[in-house]
Design an enzyme around this catalytic site. Sequence first.
Site, short mmCIF file in Angstrom:
data_model
loop_
_atom_site.label_atom_id
_atom_site.label_comp_id
_atom_site.label_asym_id
_atom_site.label_seq_id
_atom_site.Cartn_x
_atom_site.Cartn_y
_atom_site.Cartn_z
N ILE A 61 0.83 -1.22 0.00
CA ILE A 61 0.00 0.00 0.00
C ILE A 61 0.86 1.27 0.00
CG2 ILE A 61 -2.07 -1.00 1.03
CD1 ILE A 61 -1.21 0.33 3.72
N ALA A 84 -2.19 -3.81 7.39
CA ALA A 84 -1.57 -3.25 8.60
C ALA A 84 -0.61 -4.25 9.20
CB ALA A 84 -2.66 -2.92 9.64
N GLU A 85 0.28 -3.73 10.03
CA GLU A 85 0.95 -4.56 11.02
C GLU A 85 0.01 -4.54 12.22
OE1 GLU A 85 3.61 -6.35 10.82
OE2 GLU A 85 4.23 -5.71 8.83
N THR A 133 -9.07 0.19 15.18
CA THR A 133 -9.19 -0.63 16.38
C THR A 133 -9.67 0.18 17.58
OG1 THR A 133 -7.81 -1.79 18.02
CG2 THR A 133 -6.68 -0.22 16.64
N ASP A 134 -10.27 -0.50 18.54
CA ASP A 134 -10.66 0.17 19.79
C ASP A 134 -9.43 0.53 20.63
OD1 ASP A 134 -9.93 -2.41 20.59
OD2 ASP A 134 -11.70 -2.73 21.87
N GLU A 135 -8.26 -0.05 20.29
CA GLU A 135 -7.06 0.19 21.11
C GLU A 135 -6.59 1.64 21.04
OE1 GLU A 135 -4.12 -2.93 21.09
OE2 GLU A 135 -5.58 -4.38 20.35
N TYR A 159 1.75 -0.05 18.34
CA TYR A 159 0.67 -0.47 17.42
C TYR A 159 -0.50 0.51 17.48
CZ TYR A 159 -3.63 -2.87 16.01
OH TYR A 159 -4.85 -3.17 15.45
N LYS A 163 -2.04 3.19 14.68
CA LYS A 163 -3.43 3.14 14.19
C LYS A 163 -4.12 4.48 14.46
CE LYS A 163 -5.32 0.10 12.63
NZ LYS A 163 -5.44 -0.33 11.21
N PRO A 214 0.77 -19.30 27.31
CA PRO A 214 1.31 -18.16 28.08
C PRO A 214 0.23 -17.16 28.45
CG PRO A 214 2.01 -18.07 25.76
CD PRO A 214 1.06 -19.21 25.88
N PRO A 305 4.96 -5.32 28.30
CA PRO A 305 5.23 -3.95 28.77
C PRO A 305 4.08 -3.02 28.37
CG PRO A 305 7.10 -4.83 27.51
CD PRO A 305 5.99 -5.82 27.37
P1 NAD Z 1 -3.34 -9.40 9.95
O1 NAD Z 1 -2.02 -9.07 10.55
O2 NAD Z 1 -3.89 -10.78 10.10
O3 NAD Z 1 -3.30 -9.09 8.39
C1 NAD Z 1 -2.73 -7.93 7.84
C2 NAD Z 1 -2.61 -8.12 6.34
O4 NAD Z 1 -2.04 -6.92 5.78
C3 NAD Z 1 -1.67 -9.27 5.93
O5 NAD Z 1 -2.26 -10.02 4.89
C4 NAD Z 1 -0.41 -8.55 5.44
O6 NAD Z 1 0.29 -9.28 4.45
C5 NAD Z 1 -1.01 -7.27 4.88
N1 NAD Z 1 -0.04 -6.16 4.85
C6 NAD Z 1 0.81 -5.76 5.84
N2 NAD Z 1 1.55 -4.72 5.43
C7 NAD Z 1 1.15 -4.43 4.16
C8 NAD Z 1 1.51 -3.45 3.21
N3 NAD Z 1 2.47 -2.53 3.48
N4 NAD Z 1 0.89 -3.43 2.02
C9 NAD Z 1 -0.07 -4.35 1.72
N5 NAD Z 1 -0.45 -5.32 2.58
C10 NAD Z 1 0.14 -5.36 3.79
O7 NAD Z 1 -4.34 -8.32 10.54
P2 NAD Z 1 -5.89 -8.46 10.91
O8 NAD Z 1 -6.02 -9.01 12.27
O9 NAD Z 1 -6.60 -9.11 9.77
O10 NAD Z 1 -6.29 -6.92 11.00
C11 NAD Z 1 -6.76 -6.22 9.86
C12 NAD Z 1 -7.05 -4.79 10.24
O11 NAD Z 1 -8.04 -4.77 11.27
C13 NAD Z 1 -5.83 -4.06 10.81
O12 NAD Z 1 -5.85 -2.74 10.35
C14 NAD Z 1 -6.05 -4.08 12.32
O13 NAD Z 1 -5.47 -2.96 12.92
C15 NAD Z 1 -7.57 -4.03 12.39
N6 NAD Z 1 -8.16 -4.64 13.59
C16 NAD Z 1 -7.83 -5.91 13.95
C17 NAD Z 1 -8.44 -6.48 15.07
C18 NAD Z 1 -8.13 -7.91 15.49
O14 NAD Z 1 -8.60 -8.34 16.55
N7 NAD Z 1 -7.38 -8.67 14.72
C19 NAD Z 1 -9.38 -5.76 15.80
C20 NAD Z 1 -9.69 -4.46 15.38
C21 NAD Z 1 -9.08 -3.92 14.27
P1 TYD Z 2 -3.81 -10.29 21.43
O1 TYD Z 2 -4.51 -11.45 20.80
O2 TYD Z 2 -2.35 -10.12 21.14
O3 TYD Z 2 -4.63 -8.98 21.06
P2 TYD Z 2 -4.46 -7.46 21.63
O4 TYD Z 2 -3.17 -7.33 22.31
O5 TYD Z 2 -4.54 -6.67 20.36
O6 TYD Z 2 -5.64 -7.24 22.53
O7 TYD Z 2 -3.97 -10.38 22.99
C1 TYD Z 2 -5.23 -10.42 23.61
C2 TYD Z 2 -5.00 -10.38 25.10
O8 TYD Z 2 -4.36 -11.60 25.49
C3 TYD Z 2 -4.06 -9.26 25.52
O9 TYD Z 2 -4.51 -8.76 26.78
C4 TYD Z 2 -2.72 -9.94 25.67
C5 TYD Z 2 -3.10 -11.34 26.12
N1 TYD Z 2 -2.18 -12.41 25.67
C6 TYD Z 2 -1.70 -13.34 26.60
O10 TYD Z 2 -2.02 -13.28 27.81
N2 TYD Z 2 -0.87 -14.31 26.16
C7 TYD Z 2 -0.49 -14.43 24.86
O11 TYD Z 2 0.31 -15.33 24.50
C8 TYD Z 2 -0.99 -13.46 23.91
C9 TYD Z 2 -0.60 -13.53 22.46
C10 TYD Z 2 -1.85 -12.48 24.37
#
Ligand code: NAD
Ligand code: TYD
Length: 366
Positions: A61, A84-85, A133-135, A159, A163, A214, A305
């Site tokens: 992107i 995203a990362e 994200t809500d974060e 992160y 965002k 963990p 952390p």
């Molecule tokens: P994910 O890490 O599983 O997937 C991210 C995707 O983006 C991957 O396919 C990766 O290859 C691609 N990507 C990364 N960098 C890129 C770049 N520079 N150009 C093009 N593609 C790239 O993430 P996810 O969990 O599917 O999350 C998707 C979105 O939703 C993110 O923006 C995240 O912040 C948001 N989100 C995630 C959650 C959750 O619980 N997973 C909750 C709320 C919001």
């Molecule tokens: P995660 O799935 O990494 O999502 P986020 O940090 O975006 O909320 O983690 C969810 C919750 O679980 C978070 O409070 C961190 C905790 N967690 C653990 O306790 N152990 C683990 O190995 C991981 C990956 C997360």
Amino acid sequence: MKRLLVTGGAGFIGANFCHYWSATYPADRVVVLDALTYAGNLASIGELVQQQRLRFVHGDICERDRVAGLMREESIDTVVNFAAESHVDRSIEDPQSFLRTNVMGTHALLEAARSAWGPAADRGMRRFHHVSTDEVYGSLSPADPAFTESTPYAPNSPYSASKAAADHIVRAYAHTYGVPCTISNCSNNYGPYQFPEKLLPLCIVNLLEGRPLPIYGDGLQIRDWLHVGDHCRAIDLILRASPVGETWNVGGGSTEPNIRIVEAVCDLVDAAFRRRPDLRQRFPGSAPAQNRSSRSLMQHVRDRPGHDRRYAVDGSKIARLGFVAQTSPAAGFAATVHWYLENERWWRDIVSGAYRDWYARQYAAS
Ligand code: NAD
Ligand code: TYD
């Protein structure tokens, strides 16, 4: 008929969104743009690519001109930005890649849309939806009310800060240049195709392999869990019904401490082993195959952390648009455990492939 560019469509939520969209709107054109980082997995959308129900483009992107060219070539009218990362722990180890993709990448994508879509007056039914994200709202104390759309941003991890920065840029491009944007801020998702570094799939995969589960710190951190299918429906609703310029909080309304989530997953796996004798042969290293409870693998480890203590989302605004989460955590967690049991090949390729080194380091001692 819409013509969508889905960025990050090979990741967890993006892939689920592609499956959802092509099943719900088979006549629409879907183009996926994904850089295939460690988190991207073509296997998650392989069937859709093979059946030519979407076009996959391997790309970043951050490549503004290339993305603008793709948008022109495909006459894209809707961008949904999932790229995203996304993992907090990785952002603590390597913030740089988060700033690059989440901030600079979102900016490049907005520029591409601005260039491909021309002056504001020509934008018609176009839409740039940014998935956040809500974060971004930071951490709540026990008595604080849930996050609303007007809660001030207070991100705590690299992160969530990246965002938050992206959300501000999206908002500024809507305000200043008239790019027709919407934003959703969603809580923790779970479901199929989630990379096994996030809590739920990590626990399921570790359980089946007999590795420790963990629990960071005391495990009493609270998240608001939403099934990914509900998130996809919420985005669909926003694309169809939201005015330009709005932001939407999306949550499941089910807030649980992490330790309860892990216990629930353990119990679901144990119950599956009791029902299905074949699982003992398939997963001989797991606790239930050795007549132990999966909970025996739970292990408190050093806390993350700056770990946010509590998230909770007030979903009343999107409820007024008609959104109701359809999947209860009980049904959703059971379905997710079942999916990982039935799709061993998908996660085994990850655990033994690109992800092998990280996994080996993480579990070297176990
Ligand atoms: P994910 O890490 O599983 O997937 C991210 C995707 O983006 C991957 O396919 C990766 O290859 C691609 N990507 C990364 N960098 C890129 C770049 N520079 N150009 C093009 N593609 C790239 O993430 P996810 O969990 O599917 O999350 C998707 C979105 O939703 C993110 O923006 C995240 O912040 C948001 N989100 C995630 C959650 C959750 O619980 N997973 C909750 C709320 C919001
Ligand atoms: P995660 O799935 O990494 O999502 P986020 O940090 O975006 O909320 O983690 C969810 C919750 O679980 C978070 O409070 C961190 C905790 N967690 C653990 O306790 N152990 C683990 O190995 C991981 C990956 C997360």
